[in-house]
Design a protein around this motif. Structure first.
Motif, PDB file in Angstrom:
ATOM      1  N   ALA A 119      34.500  88.182  20.425  1.00 36.21           N
ATOM      2  CA  ALA A 119      35.850  88.747  20.527  1.00 36.21           C
ATOM      3  C   ALA A 119      35.810  90.125  21.188  1.00 36.21           C
ATOM      4  CB  ALA A 119      36.493  88.837  19.144  1.00 36.21           C
ATOM      5  N   ILE A 120      34.842  90.942  20.812  1.00 39.80           N
ATOM      6  CA  ILE A 120      34.703  92.269  21.422  1.00 39.80           C
ATOM      7  C   ILE A 120      34.346  92.135  22.894  1.00 39.80           C
ATOM      8  CG2 ILE A 120      33.290  94.371  21.461  1.00 39.80           C
ATOM      9  CD1 ILE A 120      33.186  94.069  18.343  1.00 39.80           C
ATOM     10  N   MET A 121      33.403  91.259  23.200  1.00 37.67           N
ATOM     11  CA  MET A 121      32.998  91.063  24.590  1.00 37.67           C
ATOM     12  C   MET A 121      34.192  90.638  25.450  1.00 37.67           C
ATOM     13  SD  MET A 121      29.760  91.787  24.905  1.00 37.67           S
ATOM     14  CE  MET A 121      29.076  90.924  26.305  1.00 37.67           C
ATOM     15  N   ALA A 122      35.077  89.836  24.889  1.00 37.88           N
ATOM     16  CA  ALA A 122      36.248  89.375  25.627  1.00 37.88           C
ATOM     17  C   ALA A 122      37.229  90.517  25.904  1.00 37.88           C
ATOM     18  CB  ALA A 122      36.948  88.249  24.862  1.00 37.88           C
ATOM     19  N   GLU A 123      37.269  91.515  25.023  1.00 39.11           N
ATOM     20  CA  GLU A 123      38.179  92.651  25.175  1.00 39.11           C
ATOM     21  C   GLU A 123      37.678  93.699  26.167  1.00 39.11           C
ATOM     22  OE1 GLU A 123      38.909  94.510  21.429  1.00 39.11           O
ATOM     23  OE2 GLU A 123      39.395  92.620  20.447  1.00 39.11           O
ATOM     24  N   LEU A 124      36.388  93.776  26.384  1.00 35.28           N
ATOM     25  CA  LEU A 124      35.815  94.866  27.173  1.00 35.28           C
ATOM     26  C   LEU A 124      36.383  94.997  28.585  1.00 35.28           C
ATOM     27  CD1 LEU A 124      32.080  94.776  26.036  1.00 35.28           C
ATOM     28  CD2 LEU A 124      33.958  96.160  25.135  1.00 35.28           C
ATOM     29  N   PRO A 125      36.557  93.919  29.341  1.00 37.34           N
ATOM     30  CA  PRO A 125      37.098  94.092  30.703  1.00 37.34           C
ATOM     31  C   PRO A 125      38.466  94.770  30.727  1.00 37.34           C
ATOM     32  CG  PRO A 125      36.156  91.904  30.455  1.00 37.34           C
ATOM     33  CD  PRO A 125      36.174  92.524  29.085  1.00 37.34           C
ATOM     34  N   ASP A 126      39.279  94.545  29.704  1.00 41.13           N
ATOM     35  CA  ASP A 126      40.603  95.166  29.653  1.00 41.13           C
ATOM     36  C   ASP A 126      40.535  96.655  29.343  1.00 41.13           C
ATOM     37  OD1 ASP A 126      41.806  92.724  30.195  1.00 41.13           O
ATOM     38  OD2 ASP A 126      42.057  92.234  28.070  1.00 41.13           O
ATOM     39  N   ARG A 127      39.420  97.125  28.836  1.00 45.13           N
ATOM     40  CA  ARG A 127      39.270  98.541  28.500  1.00 45.13           C
ATOM     41  C   ARG A 127      38.858  99.396  29.696  1.00 45.13           C
ATOM     42  NH1 ARG A 127      35.934  98.155  22.786  1.00 45.13           N
ATOM     43  NH2 ARG A 127      37.396  96.752  21.740  1.00 45.13           N
ATOM     44  N   ALA A 128      38.229  98.800  30.678  1.00 43.17           N
ATOM     45  CA  ALA A 128      37.708  99.554  31.824  1.00 43.17           C
ATOM     46  C   ALA A 128      38.763 100.423  32.512  1.00 43.17           C
ATOM     47  CB  ALA A 128      37.035  98.616  32.816  1.00 43.17           C
ATOM     48  N   PRO A 129      39.982  99.927  32.745  1.00 40.46           N
ATOM     49  CA  PRO A 129      40.971 100.771  33.425  1.00 40.46           C
ATOM     50  C   PRO A 129      41.305 102.051  32.660  1.00 40.46           C
ATOM     51  CG  PRO A 129      41.667  98.477  33.463  1.00 40.46           C
ATOM     52  CD  PRO A 129      40.467  98.571  32.561  1.00 40.46           C
ATOM     53  N   ARG A 130      41.087 102.066  31.365  1.00 39.47           N
ATOM     54  CA  ARG A 130      41.367 103.274  30.582  1.00 39.47           C
ATOM     55  C   ARG A 130      40.496 104.440  31.018  1.00 39.47           C
ATOM     56  NH1 ARG A 130      40.928 100.978  24.579  1.00 39.47           N
ATOM     57  NH2 ARG A 130      40.694 103.189  24.140  1.00 39.47           N
TER      58      ARG A 130
END
Length: 85
Positions: A57-68
């Protein structure tokens, strides 16, 4: 695991969902996530105790965090604008 891996690489490799750690451990002061792997401090410290489902679940969320982390503070243009006001 191959014989070409360094000793530190052998230590960090396991037969499970691998950590996204890239050994660039710096926490962004505003976003509070690691600039290397994009995980929170809590996720990093709890990684070894997490289930495979939690890690996935965390691994799936990581790409969405990059733009931050790509937001710029303004650099030279912001300094010039501040100096002129």
């Amino acid at each position: 695991m191959t014989d070409r891996q360094t000793p530190s690489e052998k230590v960090w490799r396991r037969d499970e969902i691998e950590s996204p750690c890239v050994q660039t451990c710096v926490v962004h002061p505003a976003e509070r996530i690691c600039v290397g792997c994009l995980r929170t401090i809590e996720e990093i410290t709890g990684w070894s105790r997490m289930s495979a489902e939690e890690r996935r679940a965390i691994m799936a969320e990581l790409p969405d965090r990059a733009p931050r982390l790509k937001k710029r503070r303004g650099g030279r243009e912001a300094r010039i604008a501040t100096d002129q006001t």
